[in-house]
Design an enzyme around this catalytic site. Structure first.
Site, PDB file in Angstrom:
ATOM      1  N   LYS A  15      -1.036 -29.703   5.088  1.00  0.00           N
ATOM      2  CA  LYS A  15      -2.391 -30.266   5.165  1.00  0.00           C
ATOM      3  C   LYS A  15      -2.535 -31.471   4.239  1.00  0.00           C
ATOM      4  O   LYS A  15      -3.094 -32.490   4.627  1.00  0.00           O
ATOM      5  CB  LYS A  15      -3.443 -29.208   4.797  1.00  0.00           C
ATOM      6  N   ARG A  90     -12.543 -21.801   4.576  1.00  0.00           N
ATOM      7  CA  ARG A  90     -11.498 -20.781   4.562  1.00  0.00           C
ATOM      8  C   ARG A  90     -12.040 -19.407   4.915  1.00  0.00           C
ATOM      9  O   ARG A  90     -11.285 -18.451   4.951  1.00  0.00           O
ATOM     10  CB  ARG A  90     -10.888 -20.719   3.162  1.00  0.00           C
ATOM     11  N   ARG A 129       8.266 -26.495  -2.799  1.00  0.00           N
ATOM     12  CA  ARG A 129       7.191 -27.310  -3.365  1.00  0.00           C
ATOM     13  C   ARG A 129       6.973 -26.962  -4.839  1.00  0.00           C
ATOM     14  O   ARG A 129       6.627 -27.832  -5.639  1.00  0.00           O
ATOM     15  CB  ARG A 129       5.902 -27.098  -2.563  1.00  0.00           C
ATOM     16  N   ARG A 135       2.586 -26.220  -9.561  1.00  0.00           N
ATOM     17  CA  ARG A 135       1.552 -25.224  -9.285  1.00  0.00           C
ATOM     18  C   ARG A 135       2.112 -23.827  -9.497  1.00  0.00           C
ATOM     19  O   ARG A 135       3.054 -23.427  -8.823  1.00  0.00           O
ATOM     20  CB  ARG A 135       1.055 -25.364  -7.840  1.00  0.00           C
ATOM     21  N   ARG A 147      -1.385 -15.205  -0.860  1.00  0.00           N
ATOM     22  CA  ARG A 147      -2.061 -16.340  -0.209  1.00  0.00           C
ATOM     23  C   ARG A 147      -1.866 -16.283   1.297  1.00  0.00           C
ATOM     24  O   ARG A 147      -2.786 -16.580   2.060  1.00  0.00           O
ATOM     25  CB  ARG A 147      -1.554 -17.663  -0.794  1.00  0.00           C
TER      26      ARG A 147
HETATM   27  P1  AMP Z   1      -4.947 -25.043  -1.649  1.00  0.00           P
HETATM   28  O1  AMP Z   1      -4.634 -26.202  -2.510  1.00  0.00           O
HETATM   29  O2  AMP Z   1      -5.797 -25.419  -0.458  1.00  0.00           O
HETATM   30  O3  AMP Z   1      -3.725 -24.272  -1.260  1.00  0.00           O
HETATM   31  O4  AMP Z   1      -5.845 -24.050  -2.504  1.00  0.00           O
HETATM   32  C1  AMP Z   1      -5.350 -23.433  -3.678  1.00  0.00           C
HETATM   33  C2  AMP Z   1      -6.211 -22.241  -4.040  1.00  0.00           C
HETATM   34  O5  AMP Z   1      -7.551 -22.677  -4.316  1.00  0.00           O
HETATM   35  C3  AMP Z   1      -6.358 -21.194  -2.957  1.00  0.00           C
HETATM   36  O6  AMP Z   1      -5.279 -20.272  -2.952  1.00  0.00           O
HETATM   37  C4  AMP Z   1      -7.680 -20.542  -3.343  1.00  0.00           C
HETATM   38  O7  AMP Z   1      -7.505 -19.667  -4.441  1.00  0.00           O
HETATM   39  C5  AMP Z   1      -8.498 -21.718  -3.845  1.00  0.00           C
HETATM   40  N1  AMP Z   1      -9.275 -22.337  -2.751  1.00  0.00           N
HETATM   41  C6  AMP Z   1      -9.061 -23.560  -2.188  1.00  0.00           C
HETATM   42  N2  AMP Z   1      -9.955 -23.794  -1.210  1.00  0.00           N
HETATM   43  C7  AMP Z   1     -10.747 -22.689  -1.135  1.00  0.00           C
HETATM   44  C8  AMP Z   1     -11.826 -22.300  -0.302  1.00  0.00           C
HETATM   45  N3  AMP Z   1     -12.268 -23.093   0.680  1.00  0.00           N
HETATM   46  N4  AMP Z   1     -12.393 -21.089  -0.529  1.00  0.00           N
HETATM   47  C9  AMP Z   1     -11.966 -20.279  -1.503  1.00  0.00           C
HETATM   48  N5  AMP Z   1     -10.933 -20.561  -2.306  1.00  0.00           N
HETATM   49  C10 AMP Z   1     -10.316 -21.763  -2.135  1.00  0.00           C
END
Ligand code: AMP
Length: 191
Positions: A15, A90, A129, A135, A147
């Site tokens: 993404k 999400r 990654r 991260r 996740r």
């Molecule tokens: P990402 O960078 O999109 O993989 O997001 C990393 C982490 O941030 C996720 O595993 C969630 O813990 C949190 N997170 C990101 N976006 C959301 C969302 N829309 N709702 C809830 N938690 C989120």
């Protein structure tokens, strides 16, 4: 009409990478809730400290917190030609809130593009990654699995929400970055 796109997919689907392409091509504002949380974690803001307690376990940050944060970010860009929502919504609760919020601005989501990548490939990509992303949620197999499970149980149903509105488009997320970008451009331009 603004070009508002939900870029959807499991962790590791690409993404972030594809968002960069879309920003350049269509001049959109990129809103990644994950990036915004990570920036807050780095600055140790109140939001960042709260978010960290969920993110570090691979759980979702609560809807109310996430939705309020996203609304604030959207309102910072009143002149935008459109947004790429990356990692949001999400949950179905978030999807409903986004529709209602956009409606207050006479706007709406044009399309949801869902990058589809199978689970084993995701695990491999995330472990790779981790070597460059820094991260901690990429570096631990148990958190990665959490996740992926959260994606399957809470996030994947969001597809149905957009399917019902005839806005859902599935994109094969396997291939080179260019191949996948071209599939995405094709889908946007057809709609
Ligand atoms: P990402 O960078 O999109 O993989 O997001 C990393 C982490 O941030 C996720 O595993 C969630 O813990 C949190 N997170 C990101 N976006 C959301 C969302 N829309 N709702 C809830 N938690 C989120």
């Amino acid at each position: 009409m603004a070009l508002n796109i939900v870029l959807f997919g499991p962790p590791g689907a690409g993404k972030g990478t594809q968002s960069e392409r879309l920003i350049q091509k269509y001049g959109l504002i990129h809103l990644s809730t994950g990036d915004i949380f990570r920036a807050n974690m780095k600055e140790e803001t109140e939001l960042g400290i709260l978010a960290k307690s969920f993110i570090s376990k691979g759980h979702l940050v609560p809807d109310e917190v996430t939705i309020n944060m996203l609304k604030e970010e959207v309102l910072k860009h009143p002149e935008s030609k459109g947004f790429i929502f990356d990692g949001f919504p999400r949950t179905t609760v978030q999807a409903v809130a986004l529709d209602e919020f956009l409606a207050t601005m006479n706007s709406s989501i044009k399309v949801m593009l869902a990058l589809e990548v199978e689970e084993n490939e995701l695990r491999e990509r995330l472990m790779k990654r981790a070597l460059v992303s820094g991260r901690s949620d990429d570096a631990d197999e148990k958190i990665i699995q959490n996740r992926i499970n959260v994606y399957k149980n809470e996030t994947a149903p969001v597809k149905t929400f957009y399917e019902k509105q005839s806005k859902f488009i599935s994109i094969d997320g396997i291939g080179t970055i260019d191949e996948i970008s071209n599939r995405i451009y094709g889908a946007i331009e057809k709609n």
